[in-house]
Design an enzyme around this catalytic site. Structure first.
Site, PDB file in Angstrom:
ATOM      1  N   GLN A 207      91.945  50.718  -3.403  1.00 49.26           N
ATOM      2  CA  GLN A 207      92.265  51.657  -4.796  1.00 49.26           C
ATOM      3  C   GLN A 207      92.342  50.659  -5.959  1.00 49.26           C
ATOM      4  OE1 GLN A 207      94.772  54.667  -1.299  1.00 49.26           O
ATOM      5  NE2 GLN A 207      94.932  55.125  -3.105  1.00 49.26           N
ATOM      6  N   PHE A 238      93.387  57.040   0.880  1.00 45.96           N
ATOM      7  CA  PHE A 238      94.650  58.154   0.578  1.00 45.96           C
ATOM      8  C   PHE A 238      96.028  58.086   0.090  1.00 45.96           C
ATOM      9  CE2 PHE A 238      92.353  59.469   4.413  1.00 45.96           C
ATOM     10  CZ  PHE A 238      91.563  60.284   3.777  1.00 45.96           C
ATOM     11  N   GLU A 242      95.999  51.409  -2.211  1.00 45.87           N
ATOM     12  CA  GLU A 242      96.721  51.449  -3.272  1.00 45.87           C
ATOM     13  C   GLU A 242      96.899  50.201  -3.582  1.00 45.87           C
ATOM     14  OE1 GLU A 242      99.260  54.527  -7.350  1.00 45.87           O
ATOM     15  OE2 GLU A 242      98.726  55.138  -5.497  1.00 45.87           O
ATOM     16  N   ARG A 320     108.518  61.675  -8.605  1.00 44.67           N
ATOM     17  CA  ARG A 320     107.569  62.550  -8.934  1.00 44.67           C
ATOM     18  C   ARG A 320     107.691  63.264  -8.353  1.00 44.67           C
ATOM     19  NH1 ARG A 320     102.098  64.100  -9.906  1.00 44.67           N
ATOM     20  NH2 ARG A 320     101.826  62.641 -10.831  1.00 44.67           N
ATOM     21  N   ARG A 352      98.764  60.667  -0.638  1.00 49.28           N
ATOM     22  CA  ARG A 352      97.996  62.007  -1.021  1.00 49.28           C
ATOM     23  C   ARG A 352      99.822  63.271  -1.027  1.00 49.28           C
ATOM     24  NH1 ARG A 352      93.255  65.017   1.620  1.00 49.28           N
ATOM     25  NH2 ARG A 352      91.975  65.506  -0.481  1.00 49.28           N
ATOM     26  N   THR A 452     102.530  59.217 -13.797  1.00 50.36           N
ATOM     27  CA  THR A 452     104.051  59.303 -14.435  1.00 50.36           C
ATOM     28  C   THR A 452     104.316  58.229 -15.333  1.00 50.36           C
ATOM     29  OG1 THR A 452     105.127  58.571 -12.444  1.00 50.36           O
ATOM     30  CG2 THR A 452     105.116  61.199 -12.885  1.00 50.36           C
ATOM     31  N   ALA A 521      96.664  59.491  -7.945  1.00 48.82           N
ATOM     32  CA  ALA A 521      97.495  60.356  -9.138  1.00 48.82           C
ATOM     33  C   ALA A 521      95.916  61.722  -9.138  1.00 48.82           C
ATOM     34  CB  ALA A 521      97.325  59.416 -10.607  1.00 48.82           C
ATOM     35  N   GLU A 732      94.933  65.911  -4.844  1.00 50.44           N
ATOM     36  CA  GLU A 732      96.044  66.029  -4.358  1.00 50.44           C
ATOM     37  C   GLU A 732      96.505  67.504  -4.323  1.00 50.44           C
ATOM     38  OE1 GLU A 732      98.616  62.105  -5.250  1.00 50.44           O
ATOM     39  OE2 GLU A 732      97.981  62.948  -7.076  1.00 50.44           O
TER      40      GLU A 732
END
Length: 782
Positions: A207, A238, A242, A320, A352, A452, A521, A732
């Site tokens: 990702q 998902f 990442e 988050r 996710r 964030t 995100a 998400e």
């Protein structure tokens, strides 16, 4: 059909442009990493990992494996030419273990062999002598040993202690939520092909191509400009690719560098589930104060998450979670403290929702408890606590909520779902039936959109127009089934005013668009769409000059002006003089002959976002996405089995770029959330062994778990200002709407005791949990 006419444009509007790879997926023509054909030089990579959660490595013998015919290399940490490190943020995650292992699945050795059979045989020949050490298997054990992975985080508003002292009612409790396996269809995969000199070409299921590039350059000890990472598409991610896709890319690159031959690593399902991190398990304790009307005036939370053996993205995920403990509700006095604990499990990672689900599950359960305490319908308590438009509209971290859609969603959804009549019917059903009970719940979501970590909110693009009028779009986002490339194709089509058939979105490549952020995100379309638009605006400005020159040769008496030009329906036309138009393809040829550049880069950074971590205040989100769901379920009180009878979802996506894709994301996100809430129960033993690491023991949702009546609609007439074509992110937020199912199950369990006894509840609500909760109520009630 003539695709150049207005009929084609109308038929293929933003709401129904088909997924750019749909036909290829159905016919099997789509190329994934494991489908890339190479010559006989390809070697198969094998990762030899720890079978202990915590142990010292006393000795190892590689002599037999190195002597095995067909094995080209075996690497350990001593063979890494660069740095033995692949932590994406905090450098606390070794590429290959050294003298100690800290989780089952940690890589120790890498093997490159001529085929898979030889690689498997080679692994069996490696003899490792371990000295087992005591493992920390869960959050509770980590808390006892004070195994914090980082200092606690805190966000506070108002005066919580004072408000709790003055409150009319107070409830205390805790909620445990479980882990979740990503279970993408394409397991972790990478193909590394060495080039000349120090060059390394990487085809990775990632990702975050730029971070993959960075990690590889780090472990190989080469400059980033020697490493090119490309990804055409992924078979799902998902969040699981990442950061953790970097691992397999780094290992493949090390083997390719050592052998100077192409090397591919492609995990089997069991290996993938054992080696990779999950959604963070969470243990939250709380104290909430409220009045007789059910309005919350104080909330104190101690939120604890399981980081695993290394930091990965845990701190951002924890942050988050702290941002989302309010969900859709105004709480004037709040204190939330977040702690991340180190355990001897694979480092947990993005999934996710990125911490949002754990936090929102907590507040939704708190709301449910308040309603049951006051003997009111939960929908009434939710409505009274919603953020409002003109007052009670500041979050606990100080951000003003603009364009609040909660009341519009509530009004429309309660009406379309016939909530109040169905509530009466369900009460009647439960009164008349002993062994089957129904439950109903409405839950909202308010989800902040942006990374964030503020600097990640940037994107780049490269758009090329060729002499035949066709367009090639490169951007920094990656396609993982969500339809990002299709949306970028539409953005380019709409901005250039040409048919989508003339536009191709290319594979994501770090040599075309550098320094990109992860596709995560929920921001892929927001960021990359604006970058593509920026590049096209530059091109249109150049092309417009050529158009004006061409028009004014013919119409010198009434010259055209750039401000009146419109790119539409494969033409550039003058809106002031409708008869003046020129085909897009023709003007591109003229532009080339006039030596006008037909290639442009684009860039975008999200404006107005910031957050002060020390003060716990700021404006971390560009906007909020809102949604709401009503779910009705039925449970068998003798077996604990449940079935979703009906779900109604109404979701806010602004002006949808593609309604079909957006509805698909809503449906898929919701069902994945249903899995986390009901069937996906990850089990580790006290020694850190994952007990259910295959589809026969780990139960993701199947077609039988989909609501029998599944109604998904988009909220209309709510354009989102200052975003690409006034749209909103959708990846998400729908995940959290599955709490309507989770709490409907709780509602049905509660009906066993005529709603006199609150069920003991956790997440996921498996058959076992449902049955245990029912039995406890029966013992107290009957």
């Amino acid at each position: 059909m003539n695709k150049n006419n207005s009929k084609y444009k109308a038929e293929h509007s933003l709401s129904d442009l088909p997924h750019e790879s749909a036909v290829k997926h159905v016919t099997g023509e789509s190329i994934y990493i494991n489908d890339i054909n190479l010559n006989d030089h390809l070697l198969i990579g094998k990762v030899v990992y720890s079978k202990h959660a915590h142990a010292n490595i006393r000795a190892c013998d590689l002599s037999k494996v190195r002597a095995l015919q067909g094995v080209h290399t075996v690497l350990d940490y001593n063979d890494i030419p660069g740095e033995n490190q692949m932590g994406p943020v905090v450098h606390d995650e070794l590429c290959l273990a050294e003298q100690k292992v800290t989780f089952i699945g940690q890589a120790i050795f890498l093997i490159a062999a001529e085929n898979e059979e030889i690689a498997i045989q080679a692994e069996k020949l490696i003899n490792i002598e371990y000295e087992p050490l005591k493992a920390i298997p869960d959050i509770e054990a980590a808390i006892k040993t004070d195994a914090l992975i980082a200092p606690p985080r805190k966000i506070e508003c108002g005066n919580v202690e004072n408000a709790l002292k003055k409150t009319e009612h107070c409830l205390k409790g805790k909620l445990i939520s479980g882990a979740q396996e990503h279970w993408y269809l394409e397991t972790q995969s990478c193909l590394a092909i060495p080039g000349e000199g120090k060059e390394m070409n990487i085809f990775s299921s990632t990702q975050h191509p730029s971070e993959t590039q960075s990690i590889i350059s780090q472990v190989l000890g080469v400059q980033k400009n020697e490493v090119v990472v490309e990804i055409r598409r992924m078979g799902g991610a998902f969040g699981g690719k990442e950061t953790q896709g970097n691992h397999y890319a780094a290992w493949s690159a090390l083997l390719a560098n050592a052998t100077r031959r192409p090397v591919k690593i492609h995990l089997k399902r069991e290996e993938d589930q054992i080696m990779t991190g999950k959604r963070h398990r969470c243990l939250s304790k709380y104290e909430v104060g409220f009045n007789n009307k059910g309005i919350i005036n104080a909330l104190k939370i101690d939120l604890n998450i399981d980081a695993g053996a290394a930091t990965d993205l845990t701190l951002a995920i924890l942050e988050r979670a702290l941002f989302h403990v309010d969900n859709a509700y105004f709480i004037p006095n709040m204190l939330v403290i977040g702690k991340a604990w180190k355990t001897n499990l694979p480092p947990n990672t993005a999934f996710r929702g990125f911490g949002g689900p754990q936090a929102i599950a907590l507040i939704e359960n708190i709301i449910d408890r308040i309603a049951r305490f006051l003997k009111k319908d939960t929908i009434d308590i939710r409505y009274k606590n919603f953020y409002k438009n003109d007052t009670n509209n500041i979050t606990h971290y100080g951000q003003l909520i603009k364009n609040n859609r909660l009341f519009k969603l509530y009004e429309n959804l309660t009406k379309s779902s016939d909530y109040f009549n169905r509530r009466k019917e369900i009460n009647k059903f439960n009164f008349e039936n002993e062994f089957y009970k129904k439950g109903l719940a409405l839950t909202p979501v308010k989800f902040g959109i942006s990374f964030t970590t503020s600097f990640l909110n940037q994107a780049g693009a490269l758009v090329n127009i060729y002499q035949d009028g066709t367009v090639l779009v490169n951007h920094g986002g990656v396609e993982m089934g969500q339809g990002l490339h299709t949306k970028m194709q539409y953005v380019a089509s709409a901005e250039l005013g040409i048919s989508p058939e003339f536009i191709k979105v290319n594979a994501t490549n770090t040599s075309k668009v550098p320094n990109t952020s992860a596709t995560a995100a929920s921001s892929g379309s927001d960021l990359n769409g604006m970058a593509v638009k920026n590049a096209i605006e530059k091109l249109k400005s150049r092309i417009a000059q050529v158009v004006i020159e061409e028009f004014n040769k013919t119409y010198s008496e009434n010259p055209s002006e750039i401000k009146n030009l419109e790119f539409n329906n494969n033409y550039i036309l003058d809106k002031k003089y409708p008869g003046r138009k020129i085909p897009f393809k023709q003007i591109i040829q003229q532009a080339y002959l006039k030596r006008v550049s037909l290639s442009a880069t684009g860039f975008y950074k999200t404006p107005g976002i910031y957050y002060d971590k020390d003060k716990g205040k700021g404006n971390p989100f560009h906007y909020y996405a809102f949604g709401m769901a009503v779910s009705e379920i039925i449970i068998d009180t003798l077996t604990g089995q449940h079935k979703i009878i009906r779900t109604d979802i109404l979701h806010d996506v602004g002006d949808s770029i593609n309604k079909t894709l957006d509805k698909g994301q809503i449906e898929g996100g919701f069902i994945q959330g249903v899995g986390w809430c009901t069937t996906e129960d990850i089990k580790y033993d006290e020694n850190g062994n994952l007990l259910n690491h295959s589809p026969d023991t780990y139960k993701i949702p199947t077609i039988r778990d989909i609501p029998e009546d599944f109604k998904v609609e988009l909220l209309e007439g709510v354009p989102n200002p200052n975003t690409i074509r006034k749209s909103k992110a959708v990846g998400e937020p729908p995940f959290m709407l599955a709490f309507s199912v989770w709490l409907a199950i709780k509602d049905a369990i509660s009906a066993v005791g005529n709603h006199e006894i609150e069920p003991e509840f956790s997440l996921p609500a498996t058959n076992e949990i449902i049955l245990q909760s029912i039995e406890k109520i029966k013992k107290k009630f009957f």
